[in-house]
Design an enzyme around this catalytic site. Structure first.
Site, mmCIF file in Angstrom:
data_model
loop_
_atom_site.group_PDB
_atom_site.id
_atom_site.type_symbol
_atom_site.label_atom_id
_atom_site.label_comp_id
_atom_site.label_asym_id
_atom_site.label_seq_id
_atom_site.Cartn_x
_atom_site.Cartn_y
_atom_site.Cartn_z
ATOM 1 N N ASN A 5 32.986 -61.270 -1.043
ATOM 2 C CA ASN A 5 32.184 -62.440 -1.434
ATOM 3 C C ASN A 5 31.505 -63.128 -0.255
ATOM 4 O O ASN A 5 30.922 -64.197 -0.394
ATOM 5 C CB ASN A 5 33.058 -63.453 -2.179
ATOM 6 C CG ASN A 5 34.092 -64.097 -1.285
ATOM 7 O OD1 ASN A 5 34.344 -63.625 -0.180
ATOM 8 N ND2 ASN A 5 34.696 -65.175 -1.761
ATOM 9 N N GLU A 28 33.008 -64.261 2.591
ATOM 10 C CA GLU A 28 33.905 -65.037 3.446
ATOM 11 C C GLU A 28 34.293 -64.218 4.672
ATOM 12 O O GLU A 28 34.412 -62.997 4.620
ATOM 13 C CB GLU A 28 35.150 -65.448 2.669
ATOM 14 C CG GLU A 28 34.876 -66.451 1.551
ATOM 15 C CD GLU A 28 36.122 -66.784 0.751
ATOM 16 O OE1 GLU A 28 37.216 -66.284 1.109
ATOM 17 O OE2 GLU A 28 36.011 -67.537 -0.236
ATOM 18 N N ARG A 57 17.297 -78.549 17.642
ATOM 19 C CA ARG A 57 16.035 -79.280 17.445
ATOM 20 C C ARG A 57 16.197 -80.489 16.529
ATOM 21 O O ARG A 57 15.370 -81.404 16.561
ATOM 22 C CB ARG A 57 14.970 -78.336 16.877
ATOM 23 C CG ARG A 57 14.376 -77.402 17.916
ATOM 24 C CD ARG A 57 13.450 -76.380 17.300
ATOM 25 N NE ARG A 57 14.189 -75.358 16.560
ATOM 26 C CZ ARG A 57 13.629 -74.293 16.009
ATOM 27 N NH1 ARG A 57 12.323 -74.119 16.107
ATOM 28 N NH2 ARG A 57 14.356 -73.400 15.376
ATOM 29 N N LYS A 89 -0.800 -82.301 22.648
ATOM 30 C CA LYS A 89 -0.857 -81.755 21.296
ATOM 31 C C LYS A 89 -0.380 -82.799 20.304
ATOM 32 O O LYS A 89 0.274 -83.780 20.650
ATOM 33 C CB LYS A 89 0.021 -80.505 21.176
ATOM 34 C CG LYS A 89 1.514 -80.815 21.245
ATOM 35 C CD LYS A 89 2.365 -79.577 21.064
ATOM 36 C CE LYS A 89 3.851 -79.948 20.985
ATOM 37 N NZ LYS A 89 4.719 -78.781 20.815
ATOM 38 N N ASP A 113 9.988 -69.883 18.993
ATOM 39 C CA ASP A 113 10.438 -69.609 17.625
ATOM 40 C C ASP A 113 9.400 -68.723 16.936
ATOM 41 O O ASP A 113 9.440 -67.503 17.041
ATOM 42 C CB ASP A 113 10.670 -70.915 16.878
ATOM 43 C CG ASP A 113 11.384 -70.712 15.549
ATOM 44 O OD1 ASP A 113 11.608 -69.546 15.157
ATOM 45 O OD2 ASP A 113 11.710 -71.701 14.881
ATOM 46 N N GLY A 154 3.843 -70.001 17.417
ATOM 47 C CA GLY A 154 2.591 -70.677 17.090
ATOM 48 C C GLY A 154 2.216 -71.723 18.119
ATOM 49 O O GLY A 154 1.061 -71.788 18.579
#
Length: 322
Positions: free
Chosen positions: A42, A44, A101, A198, A230, A233
């Site tokens: 399951n 776990e 973050r 930015k 990440d 972009g």
């Protein structure tokens, strides 16, 4: 009665990035402690250590990579198992600290997940926390105990110094939040600094509009310095802005190669000449590319473990780099 035995160091690695744990162990000339870790049907997680840990100084290394929640939970269970098996001291090692973050509330009804992470580690039984390049310094205050904040900057700076003409360098902060770090890079390399101004839309994740460049970058080799990549972009938009403002070359440097979603394609297809990262997170072959250079953090982690175990000074590792 025999004399008390000497304290024992034991290194434990989770399943997220066993190669890093093995490399750290090699640097210390020890073995990763044997353990049995598996999932029930399951989902776990089951953990059992295969030799006594009573009275040991335990170091539990887990990289918070995808699927991040599974590996965080596994590390928590490992800590709990060590506590219940009478380990003397438990140090959590998170080369990449998950949820870093989310270190403050931007708007109402939001969590501070970085604090929740620290609370979970403490509740599970951790005595000490060790991490590399936290997203913000304030996270150190979330954990009720000693925190060793390790830096990859000396490792990355040495690579830049050995491979790029520093007389042509400009260190670039991709946003206002990284200016302090860029200043440190600037001091170490004797290079001028520039800033990408930015604006981020807080309603849309991973979308940034780049506005202008503060500083002279024309004809310069620009080194974009960030803590993580990440989706890439942000960093690719910053690189485009640098080229549009006259940069001769752009090199991206980051500690944590998260590389989610379109990151690899964006970096491969960008105009940047190099992407330099560390191996705080695993990078399988399909997420590597020609422009990418990956530096090992194992020696840094190994030395930090040694200093903690011997009651030495972790700060001494970075003296002169503050």
């Amino acid at each position: 009665m025999t004399a008390p035995s000497q304290k024992k160091l034991m290194l434990f690695g989770g399943r997220a990035f066993p190669e890093l744990a093995a490399e750290v162990a090699d640097c210390m000339e020890i073995e990763v402690a044997p353990a049995k870790l598996y999932d029930f049907a399951n989902g776990e997680i089951m953990v059992r250590f295969l030799e006594s840990v009573r009275g040991c100084d335990a170091f539990v290394l887990q990289s918070h990579t995808a699927p991040i929640n599974q590996w965080i939970m596994e590390q928590l269970i490992m800590i709990d198992a060590l506590k219940r098996a009478s380990a003397k001291r438990i140090t959590v090692i998170t080369p990449f600290y998950g949820y870093a973050r989310q270190d403050k509330k931007h708007r109402g009804r939001e969590p501070i997940s970085a604090r929740l992470m620290a609370d979970l580690f403490k509740r599970a039984g951790a005595d000490r926390l060790m991490a590399i390049d936290l997203h913000t310094d304030q996270i150190q205050g979330y954990f009720d105990g000693p925190v060793d904040h390790l830096w990859a900057m000396p490792l990355l700076i040495n690579h830049i110094r050995e491979n790029i003409d520093t007389s042509r360098l400009t260190i670039v902060s991709p946003d206002a939040g990284r200016v302090k770090v860029a200043d440190k890079w600037s001091d170490k390399l004797g290079a001028p600094i520039a800033i990408v101004h930015k604006r981020r839309d807080i309603n849309v994740a991973n979308q940034v509009s780049v506005h202008e460049i503060v500083g002279d970058i024309k004809g310069r080799i620009c080194v974009l310095v960030d803590d993580m990549i990440d989706t890439a972009g942000t960093i690719c938009a910053a690189a485009d802005a640098l080229f549009e403002n006259g940069a001769a070359e752009v090199v991206i440097v980051a500690t944590h190669a998260v590389f989610s979603g379109p990151a690899v394609d964006r970096l491969k297809n960008s105009r940047v000449s190099q992407v330099i990262v560390t191996d705080t997170l695993p990078l399988p072959p399909e997420r590597q590319f020609d422009k990418l250079t990956v530096l090992s953090v194992a020696p840094i982690v190994a030395r930090a473990i040694f200093e903690v175990f011997e009651d030495g000074s972790v700060t001494s590792m970075f003296e002169g780099d503050e």
